[in-house]
Write a protein that holds these residues in place. Structure first.
Motif, short mmCIF file in Angstrom:
data_model
loop_
_atom_site.label_atom_id
_atom_site.label_comp_id
_atom_site.label_asym_id
_atom_site.label_seq_id
_atom_site.Cartn_x
_atom_site.Cartn_y
_atom_site.Cartn_z
N GLN A 47 7.28 -21.93 5.95
CA GLN A 47 8.28 -22.89 5.48
C GLN A 47 9.31 -23.26 6.55
O GLN A 47 10.25 -24.01 6.26
CB GLN A 47 9.00 -22.29 4.28
CG GLN A 47 8.09 -21.92 3.11
CD GLN A 47 8.77 -21.02 2.09
OE1 GLN A 47 9.99 -20.95 2.03
NE2 GLN A 47 7.98 -20.31 1.30
N ALA A 48 9.14 -22.74 7.76
CA ALA A 48 10.14 -22.97 8.81
C ALA A 48 10.36 -24.45 9.06
O ALA A 48 9.41 -25.23 9.15
CB ALA A 48 9.73 -22.26 10.09
N ASP A 49 11.62 -24.84 9.19
CA ASP A 49 11.96 -26.24 9.48
C ASP A 49 11.69 -26.58 10.94
O ASP A 49 11.40 -27.73 11.26
CB ASP A 49 13.42 -26.50 9.13
CG ASP A 49 13.68 -26.34 7.64
OD1 ASP A 49 13.23 -27.21 6.88
OD2 ASP A 49 14.30 -25.34 7.25
N ILE A 50 11.81 -25.60 11.82
CA ILE A 50 11.51 -25.78 13.24
C ILE A 50 11.20 -24.41 13.84
O ILE A 50 11.79 -23.40 13.42
CB ILE A 50 12.67 -26.47 13.99
CG1 ILE A 50 12.28 -26.82 15.42
CG2 ILE A 50 13.94 -25.63 13.93
CD1 ILE A 50 13.30 -27.74 16.12
N SER A 51 10.27 -24.39 14.77
CA SER A 51 9.88 -23.14 15.43
C SER A 51 9.92 -23.32 16.94
O SER A 51 9.59 -24.40 17.45
CB SER A 51 8.46 -22.72 15.01
OG SER A 51 8.36 -22.57 13.61
N ILE A 91 7.91 -26.10 18.82
CA ILE A 91 8.27 -26.46 20.19
C ILE A 91 7.91 -25.33 21.15
O ILE A 91 8.37 -24.21 21.02
CB ILE A 91 9.80 -26.73 20.30
CG1 ILE A 91 10.26 -27.67 19.18
CG2 ILE A 91 10.13 -27.28 21.68
CD1 ILE A 91 9.61 -29.04 19.19
N GLY A 92 7.07 -25.64 22.14
CA GLY A 92 6.78 -24.69 23.20
C GLY A 92 7.86 -24.76 24.27
O GLY A 92 8.42 -25.83 24.53
N ILE A 134 14.74 -21.29 10.86
CA ILE A 134 14.38 -21.50 12.27
C ILE A 134 13.61 -20.26 12.73
O ILE A 134 14.11 -19.14 12.64
CB ILE A 134 15.64 -21.71 13.13
CG1 ILE A 134 16.49 -22.85 12.56
CG2 ILE A 134 15.25 -22.00 14.58
CD1 ILE A 134 17.83 -23.03 13.23
N ALA A 135 12.39 -20.49 13.19
CA ALA A 135 11.51 -19.38 13.56
C ALA A 135 11.36 -19.28 15.07
O ALA A 135 11.38 -20.30 15.78
CB ALA A 135 10.14 -19.57 12.91
N PHE A 136 11.18 -18.06 15.56
CA PHE A 136 11.10 -17.82 17.00
C PHE A 136 9.92 -16.92 17.35
O PHE A 136 9.61 -15.96 16.63
CB PHE A 136 12.38 -17.16 17.51
CG PHE A 136 13.58 -18.06 17.52
CD1 PHE A 136 13.84 -18.88 18.60
CD2 PHE A 136 14.43 -18.10 16.43
CE1 PHE A 136 14.94 -19.72 18.60
CE2 PHE A 136 15.53 -18.94 16.41
CZ PHE A 136 15.79 -19.75 17.51
N GLY A 137 9.31 -17.25 18.48
CA GLY A 137 8.40 -16.32 19.12
C GLY A 137 9.21 -15.35 19.95
O GLY A 137 10.35 -15.02 19.62
N THR A 138 8.62 -14.91 21.05
CA THR A 138 9.31 -13.93 21.88
C THR A 138 9.05 -14.23 23.35
O THR A 138 8.37 -15.19 23.68
CB THR A 138 8.84 -12.51 21.52
OG1 THR A 138 9.66 -11.56 22.21
CG2 THR A 138 7.39 -12.30 21.88
#
Length: 225
Positions: free
Chosen positions: A114-118, A188-189, A26-30
């Motif tokens: 490879q992130a499943d969701i971001s 997802i924004g 699971i990837a994240f911005g900031t």
């Protein structure tokens, strides 16, 4: 909907991803809204998952950003954590290349692919822009961006109102993972508000996102109702 309420809605979406038994990346911005999501996150035990950052976490003066969302989520859910230990914006294009050629940074970018969701925030530009308020860009750079038609940023990549990446010095120096158009996995924004309408609309036009968590008011405006 206040930031806290938007954070609760986003936290619920994150929790759904965390509840998979199979390992997830699971990837994240900031940003402030995503940090509110992290603050709303339930305490869980998810050692099988990887929590990864899409954006650098170091300011020009060497200070770590307060809005590194991935580290807060990983801490709350006891998951593996993969930060992006780079400046948000490198001093030059050549410095960015040096950073991104580092083996550990290259691995972080590969993991992001490879992130499943971001989950990413959508920032508007101008004097209220987090990039400006948090000291990542100065007055001169802000003026140049305004003249170039810059409207919004996603993980520090600068777009215009039509959702196109603009040619600018910032985009030549940003170290963040570069999102891909029409992604196969959910990106997802998370954003809302009248002051962010143009930025959100531009982000959706970019096709770098395929989902949005927002308010009923903002959604209605985007749909032209």
């Amino acid at each position: 909907m206040r930031t806290s309420h938007l954070g609760q809605a986003c936290a619920a979406a994150i929790e759904r991803a965390l509840k998979f038994d199979a390992p997830q990346t699971i990837a994240f911005g900031t940003g402030r809204v995503l940090r509110a999501c992290a603050d709303e996150q339930f305490i869980l035990h998810c050692p099988q998952h990887k929590i990864e950052s899409l954006v650098g976490n170091i300011a020009e003066n060497g200070e770590a950003t307060r809005y590194d969302v991935a580290v807060h989520v990983a801490d709350r859910v006891k998951a593996q954590h993969y930060p992006m230990p780079t400046p948000v914006i490198a001093a030059s294009n050549s410095e960015r290349e040096v950073w991104q050629q580092q083996q550990h940074i290259s691995r972080i970018h590969s993991l992001a692919e490879q992130a499943d969701i971001s989950f990413v925030g959508i920032g508007n530009l101008g004097s209220v822009s987090p990039l400006y308020k948090d000291g990542f860009i100065g007055d001169d750079e802000l003026a140049i961006l305004a003249d170039s038609g810059a409207c919004e940023e996603i993980i520090s990549w600068i777009f215009n109102e039509e959702g196109a990446l603009i040619k600018c010095n910032i985009n030549e120096r940003v170290t963040s993972f570069k999102l891909k158009a029409t992604p196969e996995k959910p990106v997802i924004g998370v954003a809302a508000g009248d002051n962010k309408f143009k930025a959100i609309r531009g982000a959706l036009r970019s096709k770098f996102l395929n989902g949005l968590i927002t308010t009923k008011r903002t959604a209605s405006a985007l749909l032209g109702n």
